[in-house]
Design a protein around this motif. Structure first.
Motif, short mmCIF file in Angstrom:
data_model
loop_
_atom_site.label_atom_id
_atom_site.label_comp_id
_atom_site.label_asym_id
_atom_site.label_seq_id
_atom_site.Cartn_x
_atom_site.Cartn_y
_atom_site.Cartn_z
N ASP A 1 0.84 -1.21 0.00
CA ASP A 1 0.00 0.00 0.00
C ASP A 1 0.87 1.26 0.00
OD1 ASP A 1 1.00 -0.51 2.49
OD2 ASP A 1 -0.79 0.09 3.59
N VAL A 2 1.67 1.39 -1.06
CA VAL A 2 2.57 2.55 -1.17
C VAL A 2 1.77 3.75 -1.67
CG1 VAL A 2 4.68 3.45 -2.21
CG2 VAL A 2 4.48 1.01 -1.69
N PHE A 3 2.02 4.91 -1.07
CA PHE A 3 1.41 6.15 -1.56
C PHE A 3 2.42 7.27 -1.45
CE2 PHE A 3 0.98 6.87 2.89
CZ PHE A 3 0.82 8.23 3.09
N PHE A 4 2.17 8.37 -2.18
CA PHE A 4 3.05 9.54 -2.15
C PHE A 4 2.60 10.44 -1.00
CE2 PHE A 4 2.81 8.53 -6.79
CZ PHE A 4 4.09 8.00 -6.90
N ARG A 5 3.47 10.60 -0.02
CA ARG A 5 3.09 11.38 1.15
C ARG A 5 2.90 12.85 0.84
NH1 ARG A 5 6.74 10.70 6.39
NH2 ARG A 5 7.87 12.53 5.66
N ASN A 6 3.67 13.41 -0.06
CA ASN A 6 3.55 14.83 -0.40
C ASN A 6 2.78 15.04 -1.70
OD1 ASN A 6 5.70 13.63 -1.81
ND2 ASN A 6 6.65 15.61 -2.21
N GLU A 7 1.85 14.12 -1.96
CA GLU A 7 1.07 14.18 -3.19
C GLU A 7 -0.08 15.18 -3.09
OE1 GLU A 7 -2.59 11.70 -5.07
OE2 GLU A 7 -1.15 10.63 -3.82
N THR B 1 1.60 9.85 -13.33
CA THR B 1 1.83 11.30 -13.36
C THR B 1 1.33 11.86 -12.05
OG1 THR B 1 1.69 11.50 -15.77
CG2 THR B 1 1.27 13.49 -14.48
N ALA B 2 2.20 12.52 -11.30
CA ALA B 2 1.86 12.99 -9.96
C ALA B 2 2.22 14.46 -9.80
CB ALA B 2 2.57 12.16 -8.90
N THR B 3 1.34 15.18 -9.12
CA THR B 3 1.62 16.55 -8.72
C THR B 3 1.98 16.52 -7.24
OG1 THR B 3 0.03 17.41 -10.33
CG2 THR B 3 0.70 18.90 -8.55
N LEU B 4 3.20 16.95 -6.93
CA LEU B 4 3.73 16.83 -5.58
C LEU B 4 4.10 18.20 -5.02
CD1 LEU B 4 6.12 13.88 -6.44
CD2 LEU B 4 3.88 13.68 -5.38
N SER B 5 3.91 18.37 -3.74
CA SER B 5 4.24 19.64 -3.11
C SER B 5 5.74 19.77 -2.94
CB SER B 5 3.54 19.76 -1.75
OG SER B 5 4.01 18.76 -0.87
#
Length: 350
Positions: free
Chosen positions: A93-99, A129-133
């Motif tokens: 269950d990997v996710f982008f923390r700053n997504e 494709t990810a938008t990250l802070s």
């Protein structure tokens, strides 16, 4: 007996022998290897403090329940699982923390790949494709270097269940990767394990060190502002009597510099600290304003000098007039005496 890969896959993920909700390892944490391949950066925004990246996310873990006999596949090194196999087996269950936002690519088919090796090792890759802070520090803008992270964290499993590690060569990129305003100077990896109220959660982080290219700002900001300052100095060579010309140049350069400064700041967030660009534009504006102020000061002193000269001429004319009156007063009795003598001389002779 050889069987097709699909038949073997159906046999392995049969719900009677495999439960995708059960953790692969019952004796300890599952080691999950992570890596990414960077296709490109779509944009990097200072105003919204984020960036958009296109990448392949790679995951690898060991699930002993999916091990199979290699002889069943005619000695093949691995078996490519069919589409949607990720819905049938256990997946980290990997996710982008700053997504801020992220999407999978689905054209023309789901851009995902899953391979199964005979020992039960699963390799999973997906195009995202990810938008990250990215919390940028703009003190040296536009001569700055930004560090933008991408953080991979487990959403529901603590370090007791999952352990994240990097694959060999964890960060790869397209050799022809080009960014319009930045240069990807380096990539750093580190551990970002986070402690919450429910426990310690594994996390890995990649830092993109982005160095801003100065070429665009040199052409659009620095060179024009220098030329505007030089233009304001032209007024020094114009006659002081040409008031309309000097005032026009002074006001024009001040307004142009103000507009350029506002335009340069339009794409930036409203931060409370001073940036390097603010210092540059303020100094240029100060030079231009000083040029206009110099004309005002010189004009005042010039009018004072003219007034002094006019007062000196009036005093001189008054002095000359008084002197003339004095001479006339001295000459008049002599003229009377001479006139009387001219009258008396003929009478004496007769």
């Amino acid at each position: 007996m050889n069987i097709t890969s699909y038949e073997l896959y159906k046999k392995l993920v049969d719900s009677s022998v495999y439960n995708k909700r059960t953790h692969p390892s019952l004796t300890g944490p599952t080691i999950i290897l992570l890596g990414i391949y960077i296709n490109g950066f779509n944009y990097i925004s200072e105003q919204s403090m984020d960036y958009e990246i296109n990448l392949y996310m790679r995951e690898q873990w060991w699930d002993p329940r999916l091990a199979f006999n290699r002889s069943h596949m005619c000695g093949m090194e691995f078996m490519k699982l069919p589409d949607r196999a990720w819905d049938k087996i256990w997946v980290p269950d990997v996710f982008f923390r700053n997504e801020k936002k992220a999407t999978f690519h689905e054209v023309t088919l789901p851009n995902r790949l899953m391979r199964l090796y005979p020992n039960g090792t699963v390799y999973y890759a997906a195009k995202i494709t990810a938008t990250l802070s990215c919390q940028m520090k703009l003190h040296k803008y536009p001569l700055d270097t930004q560090v933008c992270p991408i953080q991979f964290e487990s959403f529901g499993h603590t370090v007791k269940a999952n352990v994240y590690q990097w694959r060999p060569g964890p960060v790869e990129k397209d050799e022809q990767l080009i960014l319009p305003q930045f240069e990807l100077h380096a990539t750093n990896t580190k551990n970002c394990q986070q402690t919450y109220a429910t426990g310690d959660y594994p996390c890995l982080e990649v830092e993109f060190v982005l160095r801003r290219n100065i070429g665009y700002y040199l052409i659009q900001l620095y060179v024009p502002s220098v030329l505007i300052v030089i233009l304001s100095w032209v007024a020094f060579w114009i006659s002081i009597d040409a008031i309309p010309a000097r005032v026009t140049i002074g006001l024009l350069t001040v307004l142009t510099m103000t507009t350029q400064s506002a335009t340069a700041r339009a794409s930036l967030p409203r931060v409370s600290y001073i940036k390097a660009m603010d210092v540059w534009m303020s100094i240029c504006l100060l030079f231009v304003f000083a040029s206009l102020l110099e004309f005002a000061v010189v004009n005042v002193f010039s009018r004072k000098e003219i007034r002094k000269k006019s007062q000196g001429l009036s005093i001189l004319s008054e002095t000359a007039k008084d002197f003339e009156d004095l001479i006339c007063a001295q000459v008049s009795p002599m003229r009377f005496y001479l006139s009387n003598i001219s009258v008396l001389i003929p009478e004496v002779i007769m």
